[in-house]
Structures are given as C-alpha cells and as structure tokens.
Write a protein that holds these residues in place. Structure first.
Motif, mmCIF file in Angstrom:
data_model
loop_
_atom_site.group_PDB
_atom_site.id
_atom_site.type_symbol
_atom_site.label_atom_id
_atom_site.label_comp_id
_atom_site.label_asym_id
_atom_site.label_seq_id
_atom_site.Cartn_x
_atom_site.Cartn_y
_atom_site.Cartn_z
ATOM 1 N N LYS A 297 0.222 7.615 -6.806
ATOM 2 C CA LYS A 297 -0.027 7.105 -8.166
ATOM 3 C C LYS A 297 -0.981 5.905 -8.153
ATOM 4 O O LYS A 297 -1.215 5.284 -9.186
ATOM 5 C CB LYS A 297 1.288 6.713 -8.833
ATOM 6 C CG LYS A 297 2.147 7.916 -9.230
ATOM 7 C CD LYS A 297 3.431 7.436 -9.917
ATOM 8 C CE LYS A 297 4.308 8.596 -10.360
ATOM 9 N NZ LYS A 297 5.597 8.137 -10.912
ATOM 10 N N GLY A 298 -1.454 5.537 -6.949
ATOM 11 C CA GLY A 298 -2.471 4.488 -6.864
ATOM 12 C C GLY A 298 -1.968 3.092 -6.556
ATOM 13 O O GLY A 298 -2.720 2.111 -6.680
ATOM 14 N N ALA A 299 -0.698 2.957 -6.150
ATOM 15 C CA ALA A 299 -0.178 1.628 -5.818
ATOM 16 C C ALA A 299 -1.030 0.994 -4.728
ATOM 17 O O ALA A 299 -1.540 1.679 -3.835
ATOM 18 C CB ALA A 299 1.270 1.729 -5.357
ATOM 19 N N ALA A 300 -1.188 -0.331 -4.815
ATOM 20 C CA ALA A 300 -2.041 -1.038 -3.855
ATOM 21 C C ALA A 300 -1.290 -1.402 -2.574
ATOM 22 O O ALA A 300 -1.890 -1.487 -1.503
ATOM 23 C CB ALA A 300 -2.585 -2.309 -4.504
ATOM 24 N N ALA A 301 0.014 -1.635 -2.704
ATOM 25 C CA ALA A 301 0.778 -2.103 -1.541
ATOM 26 C C ALA A 301 2.243 -1.726 -1.653
ATOM 27 O O ALA A 301 2.780 -1.545 -2.752
ATOM 28 C CB ALA A 301 0.642 -3.616 -1.397
ATOM 29 N N LEU A 302 2.882 -1.620 -0.481
ATOM 30 C CA LEU A 302 4.329 -1.382 -0.403
ATOM 31 C C LEU A 302 4.959 -2.508 0.406
ATOM 32 O O LEU A 302 4.388 -2.955 1.414
ATOM 33 C CB LEU A 302 4.640 -0.066 0.317
ATOM 34 C CG LEU A 302 4.169 1.248 -0.298
ATOM 35 C CD1 LEU A 302 4.541 2.406 0.618
ATOM 36 C CD2 LEU A 302 4.794 1.458 -1.658
ATOM 37 N N ILE A 303 6.135 -2.957 -0.027
ATOM 38 C CA ILE A 303 6.917 -3.896 0.779
ATOM 39 C C ILE A 303 8.152 -3.124 1.239
ATOM 40 O O ILE A 303 8.904 -2.594 0.414
ATOM 41 C CB ILE A 303 7.303 -5.154 -0.023
ATOM 42 C CG1 ILE A 303 6.039 -5.897 -0.462
ATOM 43 C CG2 ILE A 303 8.210 -6.068 0.802
ATOM 44 C CD1 ILE A 303 6.273 -7.118 -1.334
ATOM 45 N N VAL A 304 8.327 -3.010 2.551
ATOM 46 C CA VAL A 304 9.359 -2.132 3.117
ATOM 47 C C VAL A 304 10.230 -2.879 4.130
ATOM 48 O O VAL A 304 9.857 -3.944 4.632
ATOM 49 C CB VAL A 304 8.707 -0.907 3.817
ATOM 50 C CG1 VAL A 304 7.840 -0.116 2.864
ATOM 51 C CG2 VAL A 304 7.892 -1.348 5.050
ATOM 52 N N GLU A 305 11.398 -2.277 4.429
ATOM 53 C CA GLU A 305 12.214 -2.778 5.542
ATOM 54 C C GLU A 305 12.433 -1.668 6.584
ATOM 55 O O GLU A 305 13.045 -1.893 7.610
ATOM 56 C CB GLU A 305 13.556 -3.329 5.025
ATOM 57 C CG GLU A 305 14.429 -2.319 4.315
ATOM 58 C CD GLU A 305 15.679 -2.914 3.671
ATOM 59 O OE1 GLU A 305 15.682 -4.122 3.345
ATOM 60 O OE2 GLU A 305 16.652 -2.167 3.507
ATOM 61 N N LYS A 306 11.925 -0.443 6.260
ATOM 62 C CA LYS A 306 11.999 0.698 7.181
ATOM 63 C C LYS A 306 10.584 1.275 7.315
ATOM 64 O O LYS A 306 9.703 0.974 6.518
ATOM 65 C CB LYS A 306 12.913 1.794 6.610
ATOM 66 C CG LYS A 306 14.326 1.369 6.293
ATOM 67 C CD LYS A 306 15.046 2.526 5.598
ATOM 68 C CE LYS A 306 16.399 2.091 5.072
ATOM 69 N NZ LYS A 306 17.037 3.147 4.268
ATOM 70 N N SER B 230 9.968 3.302 -8.967
ATOM 71 C CA SER B 230 8.834 4.191 -8.644
ATOM 72 C C SER B 230 8.216 4.821 -9.887
ATOM 73 O O SER B 230 7.028 5.151 -9.899
ATOM 74 C CB SER B 230 9.290 5.284 -7.673
ATOM 75 O OG SER B 230 10.325 6.066 -8.253
ATOM 76 N N ARG B 231 8.997 4.945 -10.956
ATOM 77 C CA ARG B 231 8.479 5.561 -12.184
ATOM 78 C C ARG B 231 7.424 4.687 -12.860
ATOM 79 O O ARG B 231 6.657 5.138 -13.697
ATOM 80 C CB ARG B 231 9.635 5.836 -13.164
ATOM 81 C CG ARG B 231 10.594 6.916 -12.668
ATOM 82 C CD ARG B 231 11.867 6.950 -13.481
ATOM 83 N NE ARG B 231 12.616 5.699 -13.364
ATOM 84 C CZ ARG B 231 13.828 5.500 -13.871
ATOM 85 N NH1 ARG B 231 14.422 6.477 -14.548
ATOM 86 N NH2 ARG B 231 14.440 4.349 -13.722
ATOM 87 N N LYS B 232 7.405 3.397 -12.502
ATOM 88 C CA LYS B 232 6.436 2.476 -13.117
ATOM 89 C C LYS B 232 5.185 2.298 -12.259
ATOM 90 O O LYS B 232 4.347 1.435 -12.533
ATOM 91 C CB LYS B 232 7.106 1.110 -13.353
ATOM 92 C CG LYS B 232 8.232 1.173 -14.386
ATOM 93 C CD LYS B 232 8.883 -0.184 -14.564
ATOM 94 C CE LYS B 232 10.024 -0.104 -15.587
ATOM 95 N NZ LYS B 232 10.781 -1.358 -15.672
ATOM 96 N N ALA B 233 5.084 3.098 -11.194
ATOM 97 C CA ALA B 233 3.939 2.976 -10.279
ATOM 98 C C ALA B 233 2.628 3.248 -11.009
ATOM 99 O O ALA B 233 2.538 4.158 -11.829
ATOM 100 C CB ALA B 233 4.102 3.930 -9.114
ATOM 101 N N ALA B 234 1.624 2.423 -10.692
ATOM 102 C CA ALA B 234 0.291 2.556 -11.299
ATOM 103 C C ALA B 234 -0.717 1.881 -10.373
ATOM 104 O O ALA B 234 -0.320 1.127 -9.476
ATOM 105 C CB ALA B 234 0.293 1.873 -12.676
ATOM 106 N N PRO B 235 -2.002 2.136 -10.583
ATOM 107 C CA PRO B 235 -2.996 1.481 -9.734
ATOM 108 C C PRO B 235 -2.818 -0.041 -9.727
ATOM 109 O O PRO B 235 -2.591 -0.650 -10.773
ATOM 110 C CB PRO B 235 -4.329 1.885 -10.379
ATOM 111 C CG PRO B 235 -4.029 3.210 -11.025
ATOM 112 C CD PRO B 235 -2.617 3.093 -11.525
#
Length: 487
Positions: free
Chosen positions: A59-68, A30-35
């Motif tokens: 922080k502007g991330a475009a997408a998340l990949i989740v299992e929850k 998460s510390r490397k999150a950027a647009p």
C-alpha cells in the motif's frame, strides 16, 4: 518529517533502508496504510501486526517498526526494536511534538475510585481557573468535546493525540485514569507524570485476558511510580508498600491513620430524605471541614485523594469545599428519583471488592431493606461471579440476579454461576434475566425505607451480546418502567 525524528528517544537497529527516510503518518492499524506511513507492528492478543507487513508495504508505506523478522520489498525501511508497544508510545509522543511536556499530567491507578477521583480533581482545579483535560473509563474531555471511551487507558497513539488536542485547546493540565493493563502494555510509556496516585488494590483483573496472577497485577500498578515526580498513596491500603517497593518518586500518603500526611478525622454519615452523604475534618497538610453528597467511607478516600492533589496546586480550602459539594459522576452512586418512599441508585460496582464496599457503606445508613440488582460480564473470570454472588447474598436483604454484558456466553449460564456464590449464604434472591424486567420488579416491589442499587452497568449505555453493543441505558429503562407503571 524524517523517520529519525520519531525514533530519537528509542534504541533501534536499521535492518533495511535508512532512518533518514521521509515519512508522513504513524499508524498501528494496517487498514490505514498509505504512502508515507510508518507502520508499527504490534503483537496483539487477537492478531499480530507483523503478519500484515507485506500488505502494508504494497500500500506504499515508507517504513515498518518491528520486533520480529518480516519479509518486505527492498524499497521499504525496516527498523527493529526490542518492544514495538513501547516504540509506539515513544514515536507517538514524538509525532505529536511531545505534548505531555506542555501539560501537568496527573495519573491515577488503583482497583476502584479512579473515575470518581478524576472528576473531583478536575472539578476543583477548574474552579480556580485551570483548564483541565480528562481521560478515563467513561470518556475523554477536551475543552467542550466529550469522546466516549473504549478502554480506561487508550492506546498510546490516542493518548498522545488527545494530549496534543488539549494543548491546542489551551489546557494546562490533564487528569487521567491509568489502568494496570495500560501500564503493562506500555500505553503510558514515556509520559512525564507530574503526580501519580494510588487509590487501593483488590483481587480483580486476574484472568487469561488480563493479569496472570495478583503479583503481576501489583507489579504493573507499581510501574506508574517509576515515571512520576510525586506519588500520592492511600497509606491505609494493605498493599501500599508492595506497590511502592520499586518507586523512584517522592511519596506522600493520605488516609485515616495517624501517620498519613493528609488525614480524615471526625467522620460521620449525613442522612436526609432522598439524600445520603458523609462529612469529616481534614487535618495534616490542610485543615478544614468537608461534606460531600456521595455516601460512605470510600467517598472520604476519593475526596481525600482529590484534596491531596489540589494541595499541590495551592487551591484554597474554601474552593475545595465548594467544588467537592457539586462534583458528580455519571453511574457512580447516581441517585435517581423514582419515589418519595425509597431510594434508587445506579452504580458501576462490577467486582466483589467494589460491590462489598458499596453495600457495606449503604448498610451503615440502616435502610429498611437493601436490595441489590446485578449481573456479571461474560468471557471474564468465573471467580468474579461466585464472589459477587456471595457478597450480595451476605449483605443485601434481597438480590435480583439479572444480565449484564453476556458477550459470547449464555446469560443463564452466568446467572447460574452467580447463584453458586449466593448459595454459600442465606441470602434471598430472585432471578430475572431481562434487565428491564428486573428493574421493573425492583421498583414495583420497593418498600418505604428501602435502598435499591442497580449495580454493574453504571455509566454504560449499551449491552454487549455476541459481539454487538445494543443501546441500553438504565436511566432510559427506569423512565420506561415508570411510564409503564403509571408513575
């Protein structure tokens, strides 16, 4: 690139947004999150990436990949998968353009022998013109670059990044250690292994932070042989059939027994002043004599493994003979010259199985005394301490108990546990908590004909205390001790 390209080999559900979202980077920190980033939420032993979903979105991330389920603003794409670790492996491969498909990937799993064997294979293949990358316990090697390792098998994103750099460097193959943890945590998922190798299996890595029991350990080792074309196995190992019970690959064996495809015969020890080695004859798939400058039966197994692999690369016998003569690994039965009277070596043996194998081997050379200096790592199974203490007490003429990586435990508490194991034997021992002082004692009290083993640290150049890695290399300690003793 479009997110859908990263997801092309995965089953997934679009919870929010679109799989056609434009993305730039792939991260699981998460510390490397950027647009433009795609953040893969990993449920780890220490922290859960899902807890950082909102922060990453801000922080502007475009997408998340989740299992929850996660709660994030509507503008961010959310992709749900069954297993995010597996997803990270496959999206990482896609992100770097599937570099493993441009390499012949050789994976080695087993309790011991992985590291030495990877270097032997690399040495032989490079001697016939292959350019070979390496990923293992000590380091990753990419061309001229050596990157110290944090884990035997790195996280999947790092593996794919290394593969991509190897392709860029002109490598045509890579040999890598594949730990049971790496297999269990899907770090190697999606890698098309050309050859998978099984060295052996012992009761290690069982504990709260590793495998729940021996059955789980065996099962995880076996996963490699469901994703390789050819499996090469130590046919002498009692657990060979268990590990291969669900294998989907073609299988070949090596060992001492008659039924093995590649066999060692006429094995004999070679002993000269300051030199311990072993020689044998290879029969079966190949036919020639071998001598290696590393002592013992396990050295025969390690070299047989390398020969079995190189046979499939059509490497001539004379090339294999020469390459095995010069293959050396830092911290694996590494002889350090300190005296004309006795032999001193550094070895990574850090569990009962590897220590027993090492000490049994060295006893076969009939030293005047066999002296074993070791400690055990903190925050690991206590059984390892009792077992190593018992092994050293039974096989060594003198045990010097010292500190290894105490981590968050008190060194003396670990020493006390080791003494419980030694107490089951008649073995003599001394305890010297400071490792440098323990080494000094070993050298100062060395007698003609002794073989002294500094076990457990091997290639490591640090000592981990209370979460901090302090510089400590046994080669440096030995040099300092010799200066202090005026030798």
């Amino acid at each position: 690139m479009k997110l859908s390209r990263l997801l092309e080999r995965l089953e997934y559900e679009v919870v929010q947004g679109s799989a056609e979202t434009e993305v730039e980077t792939l991260i699981n920190d998460s510390r490397k999150a950027a647009p433009g980033a795609v953040f893969v939420c990993i449920s780890g032993a220490v922290s859960d990436g899902h807890a950082y979903a909102k922060e990453v979105a801000e922080k502007g991330a475009a997408a998340l990949i989740v299992e929850k389920e996660v709660e994030v603003p509507e503008g961010i794409t959310v992709i749900k998968v069954k297993n995010t670790r597996y997803a990270l492996a496959l999206t990482s491969a896609a992100y770097f353009g599937y570099p493993a498909e441009k390499l012949k990937v050789i994976g080695i799993t087993g309790t011991k022998g992985k590291t030495t064997t990877t270097y032997m294979i690399r040495s032989i293949l490079e001697s016939v013109g292959h350019k070979v990358g390496l990923i293992g316990t000590i380091e990753a090697i990419i061309g001229e670059k050596h990157i110290p390792a944090a884990n035997t098998t790195p996280e999947s994103f790092t593996i794919q990044k290394y593969f991509a750099e190897m392709v860029e460097e002109g490598c045509d193959s890579v040999v890598m250690e594949v730990s049971s943890q790496g297999l269990m945590l899907d770090r190697t998922a999606g890698i098309p292994f050309e050859i998978g190798i099984f060295t052996n299996l012992g009761h290690d890595h069982i504990g709260p932070n590793e495998h729940k029991d021996f059955e789980d350990y065996k099962r995880c080792k076996g996963l490699l042989f469901q994703q390789c074309k050819l499996g090469i196995a130590n046919g002498d190992d009692p657990y060979f059939k268990d590990v291969f019970q669900n294998a989907t690959c073609k299988v070949e064996t090596f060992g001492f027994n008659e039924g093995s495809d590649l066999r060692a015969t006429d094995t004999h020890l070679v002993s000269k002043p300051g030199y311990l080695g072993v020689a044998y004859h290879v029969s079966g798939q190949m036919d020639f004599d071998v001598e290696i400058d590393i002592p013992g039966t396990f050295s025969v197994y390690n070299s047989l493994t390398a020969i079995a692999v190189c046979h499939h690369f059509q490497v001539p016998a004379e090339v294999i003979q020469k390459a095995l003569k010069v293959a050396k690994v830092k911290g694996r039965i590494e002889m350090i010259k300190v005296s004309d009277d006795f032999t001193l070596m550094i070895d990574y043996a850090h569990n009962a199985m590897s220590l027993e194998s090492l000490l049994t081997t060295l006893k076969e050379y009939h030293p005047k005394r066999l002296v074993c200096l070791f400690g055990c790592g903190g925050n690991r199974s206590k059984d390892r301490r009792y077992e190593m203490g018992e092994v050293s007490g039974r096989l060594a003429d003198l045990t010097i108990i010292t500190s290894d990586n105490p981590r968050f435990e008190e060194p003396q508490d670990i020493i006390n546990d080791i003494k419980i194991g030694i107490g089951k034997t008649d073995g003599k021992y001394v305890e010297i908590c400071d490792r440098k002082e323990a080494i000094k004692y070993a050298i100062e009290h060395g007698q003609p004909g002794d073989v002294i083993v500094l076990a457990g640290k091997g290639h490591e150049d640090y000592q981990e205390i209370k979460g901090v890695k302090h510089p400590m290399d046994e080669r440096v300690l030995i040099k300092e001790v010799l200066e202090e003793l005026g030798r």
